[in-house]
Enzyme design. Structure first.
Site, PDB file in Angstrom:
ATOM      1  N   PRO A 183       0.836  -1.200   0.000  1.00  0.00           N
ATOM      2  CG  PRO A 183      -0.215  -1.204   2.084  1.00  0.00           C
ATOM      3  CD  PRO A 183       0.636  -2.034   1.185  1.00  0.00           C
ATOM      4  CB  ALA A 236       0.598   2.403   3.965  1.00  0.00           C
ATOM      5  N   GLY A 237       3.722   3.611   5.202  1.00  0.00           N
ATOM      6  CA  GLY A 237       4.819   3.262   6.116  1.00  0.00           C
ATOM      7  C   GLY A 237       5.453   1.914   5.841  1.00  0.00           C
ATOM      8  CG  LEU A 238       3.583  -1.364   5.149  1.00  0.00           C
ATOM      9  CD1 LEU A 238       2.505  -2.321   4.655  1.00  0.00           C
ATOM     10  CD2 LEU A 238       4.325  -2.013   6.319  1.00  0.00           C
ATOM     11  N   GLY A 239       7.233   1.175   2.999  1.00  0.00           N
ATOM     12  CA  GLY A 239       8.395   1.263   2.096  1.00  0.00           C
ATOM     13  C   GLY A 239       8.055   1.125   0.622  1.00  0.00           C
ATOM     14  CB  SER A 240       4.952   1.839  -1.260  1.00  0.00           C
ATOM     15  OG  SER A 240       4.680   2.200  -2.559  1.00  0.00           O
ATOM     16  CB  SER A 241       8.602   5.455  -2.502  1.00  0.00           C
ATOM     17  OG  SER A 241       9.214   5.605  -1.248  1.00  0.00           O
ATOM     18  CB  ALA A 284       9.489  -1.870  -2.323  1.00  0.00           C
ATOM     19  CG  ASP A 287      11.885   3.500   4.253  1.00  0.00           C
ATOM     20  OD1 ASP A 287      12.167   3.379   5.456  1.00  0.00           O
ATOM     21  OD2 ASP A 287      10.807   3.999   3.856  1.00  0.00           O
TER      22      ASP A 287
HETATM   23  C1  MEV Z   1      10.183   6.195   7.101  1.00  0.00           C
HETATM   24  O1  MEV Z   1      10.053   4.814   6.834  1.00  0.00           O
HETATM   25  C2  MEV Z   1      10.996   6.393   8.337  1.00  0.00           C
HETATM   26  C3  MEV Z   1      11.229   7.842   8.742  1.00  0.00           C
HETATM   27  O2  MEV Z   1      12.124   7.791   9.859  1.00  0.00           O
HETATM   28  C4  MEV Z   1      11.860   8.645   7.630  1.00  0.00           C
HETATM   29  C5  MEV Z   1      13.299   8.238   7.343  1.00  0.00           C
HETATM   30  O3  MEV Z   1      13.943   7.597   8.158  1.00  0.00           O
HETATM   31  O4  MEV Z   1      13.751   8.620   6.248  1.00  0.00           O
HETATM   32  C6  MEV Z   1       9.966   8.525   9.181  1.00  0.00           C
END
Ligand code: MEV
Length: 315
Positions: A99, A102-107, A109, A150
């Site tokens: 997704p 959403a914090g799962l590293g989409s860009s 990946a 990421d």
């Molecule tokens: C993003 O996955 C994690 C953050 O700490 C940003 C980053 O480390 O570049 C919010």
């Protein structure tokens, strides 16, 4: 030239998001239940490379994509790394089950799958460190000031201890532990939240430096636990990390509600993961309670729950 197909997993940050941007450590794991895929194939009879990304309704020739297109940049950087000015016409098709926002590293990946597909198709040997470096350049275009965690965890596809600007250290997992990753369903731009934290830090550096240091202490303690065993002890540290992220204003009422529901349903600890203000939370769970906790989260409005086990590492 035969077609070349490549893959990259998603990721989750166990401890240390945001503080990671300020050179504090973070712990991150690959999440293989979601992934990005890219296929590079010959484009017979054409002279230009075509990029298709059906998930975002994109179908365009590489030369027509602007400089700030992350997909185009990933391809151009790979061609530069290969020293290829005029590549054979390729069809590059990118899809992803990760997704977005959403914090799962989409860009990261998507970039890594694409870099691997192009390099593989052209027969260019790129190791994980070089792939991570190229993806980091694309991350900088998209996220302003990313730490690099990421692209590193996704390129190396193993649990890592990461400090910005330093080579990562492998995270040695002594005993397996199980996580539920639950999606709040709210999209949130990491770049925006990282930018807000920067403004808040500029306004009150002392307070934010203290918050980053407190998170760094938790991350160190968590690393010791993961490397020594008895991972249930991570739960309270996750709760504390979430409380510190709340103080940094990167949580949201929806994430807070889902985090408490996870705890009430039997999670040993829970926190937001990634940029925050939306996206996913992670909960440390006893594996046998996975179905109960997941169903409590879904009933409470989570859009999707993934279960993942962080396995023992043997190196
Ligand atoms: C993003 O996955 C994690 C953050 O700490 C940003 C980053 O480390 O570049 C919010």
């Amino acid at each position: 030239m035969p077609a070349f197909s490549a893959y990259a997993p998603g990721k989750s940050i166990l401890f240390g998001e945001h503080a990671a941007v300020y050179a504090r450590p973070a712990l991150a794991i690959p999440v293989t239940q979601v992934s990005a895929h890219a296929i590079a194939s010959p484009r017979i009879g054409a002279t230009q490379t075509l990029l298709s990304a059906p998930d975002i309704d994109l179908e365009e020739e590489l030369d027509r994509l602007p400089d700030d297109s992350p997909l185009a940049l990933a391809v151009r950087l790979t061609l530069n790394a290969a020293g290829i000015a005029r590549p054979p016409a390729m069809h590059l098709r990118i899809t992803s089950t990760i997704p977005r926002a959403a914090g799962l590293g989409s860009s990261a990946a998507v970039s890594i799958a694409l870099i691997r597909a192009v390099a593989g198709f052209l027969g260019l040997p790129l190791n994980a460190a070089r792939i991570s470096e190229l993806a980091y350049a694309v991350e900088k275009l998209q996220h302003g000031n990313p730490s690099g965690v990421d692209n590193t965890v996704i390129a190396f596809a193993r649990p890592i201890y990461f400090i910005k600007g330093q080579p990562f250290q492998p995270l040695h997992v002594a005993e397996p532990f199980t996580l539920l990753i639950a999606d709040s369903g709210i999209q949130s731009s990491t770049a925006l939240v990282v930018g807000d934290v920067r403004s808040a830090w500029q306004q009150d550096p002392e307070r934010f430096e203290a918050l980053f240091d407190a998170i760094a202490d938790l991350t160190h303690a968590a690393r010791q636990i993961i490397e020594q065993g008895n991972p249930d002890r991570l739960g309270p540290l996750m709760d504390e990390n979430h409380a510190l992220l709340q103080k940094m204003t990167v949580s949201s009422p929806e994430l807070d509600r889902l985090v408490s529901i996870a705890r009430q349903a039997g999670a040993l600890g829970a926190k937001l993961s990634g940029g925050g203000r939306g996206g996913n939370l992670i909960a440390l769970i006893p594996a046998e309670r996975a179905a109960t906790i997941a169903s409590a989260l879904i009933q409470a409005g989570a859009h999707r729950c993934l279960m993942t086990t962080v396995e023992v590492t043997h190196d």
